[in-house]
Design an enzyme around this catalytic site. Sequence first.
Site, PDB file in Angstrom:
ATOM      1  N   LYS A  30       0.863  -1.191   0.000  1.00  0.00           N
ATOM      2  CA  LYS A  30       0.000   0.000   0.000  1.00  0.00           C
ATOM      3  C   LYS A  30       0.896   1.236   0.000  1.00  0.00           C
ATOM      4  O   LYS A  30       1.767   1.397   0.874  1.00  0.00           O
ATOM      5  CB  LYS A  30      -0.877  -0.040   1.249  1.00  0.00           C
ATOM      6  CG  LYS A  30      -2.205   0.652   1.113  1.00  0.00           C
ATOM      7  CD  LYS A  30      -3.107   0.282   2.272  1.00  0.00           C
ATOM      8  CE  LYS A  30      -4.362   1.109   2.270  1.00  0.00           C
ATOM      9  NZ  LYS A  30      -5.144   0.902   3.495  1.00  0.00           N
TER      10      LYS A  30
HETATM   11  O1  G3P Z   1      -8.159   1.693   4.859  1.00  0.00           O
HETATM   12  C1  G3P Z   1      -8.238   3.010   5.205  1.00  0.00           C
HETATM   13  C2  G3P Z   1      -9.595   3.621   5.296  1.00  0.00           C
HETATM   14  O2  G3P Z   1     -10.582   2.700   5.111  1.00  0.00           O
HETATM   15  C3  G3P Z   1      -9.750   4.565   6.439  1.00  0.00           C
HETATM   16  O3  G3P Z   1     -11.026   4.715   6.906  1.00  0.00           O
HETATM   17  O4  G3P Z   1     -12.715   5.531   8.511  1.00  0.00           O
HETATM   18  O5  G3P Z   1     -10.282   6.058   8.885  1.00  0.00           O
HETATM   19  O6  G3P Z   1     -11.548   7.165   7.058  1.00  0.00           O
HETATM   20  P1  G3P Z   1     -11.408   5.939   7.887  1.00  0.00           P
END
Ligand code: G3P
Length: 215
Positions: free
Chosen positions: A83
Site C-alpha cells: 500500500k
Molecule cells: O483503509 C483506510 C480507510 O478505510 C480509512 O477509513 O474511517 O479512517 O476514514 P477511515
Amino acid sequence: MKFFIDSADIGEIREALAMGMCDGVTTNPSLVAKTGKTFQTVIDEIVHTVPGPVSLEVTTNSYDEMLAQSEELASYGDNVVVKLPLTRPGLRACKALSEKSIATNVTLCFSPNQALLAAKAGATYISPFVGRLDDISSEGMAVVEDIVQIYNNYDMETQVLVASVRHPQHLVEAARLGAHVATLPLKVLDQMFNHPLTDSGLERFMADWEKVPTS
Ligand code: G3P
C-alpha cells in the site's frame, strides 16, 4: 464484488472469514496501532491466515525508503499487496513495483485525477476514501462514479477499492456503481445483515411453528 476487511485485528478478520465474507484485508498504520501489537506480529497473524490479498502500508514518503520497505513487505507472502500513498514518490514507487509484478494498492485517493495517475502508474488497486470526503461535505461516491467511468472508458485494469466505508449505504452505492472491491470495518459488515422485518418475520415464524400440532 469483493469484500475486504478493513482491520488489523486478527479476531475481527477470523470472524469475517468464518462468515465467508472476507476476500482480502486492508490495513493501515492507524489500524495497526489500534491493535497494540508490533507490526511484525500483525503481519505474521494476518498474512498466513487470510488466503486473499492483504494490503500492508509503507510508512515513509521517501522513494528510496518506499522501495526498500516494499521489497521487505512483499517478501512476507505472495498475497501481500504493498500500500503506497498517492504522492509523487508513491506513484513512482508504484510504477517500479508494477514493473516487478508486485501488487500495489494506492491509498489516500480523493479525486478522479489522482485515480487516473495511479492507473497510469500501474496500480493494482486504487483506494478512494469515501467517508473522509463525506466528512468535509464533498460527495465521496461522486468520486467513485467518476473513477469507474474513466477506468471503463480506457479499459484500465486498476481495480476500484472503495475505502473509508462508514455505513451500509456506502456498500449499496459502491455496488451500484460497479466498484470491484469495498473494504469494510467489521461493524459495517455486521450492520449489513440487519433488517427489522427479518427479525420480526423470524419471530412470527418461530411463534407460529409452536402452534403446529405434533401429532
Ligand atoms: O483503509 C483506510 C480507510 O478505510 C480509512 O477509513 O474511517 O479512517 O476514514 P477511515
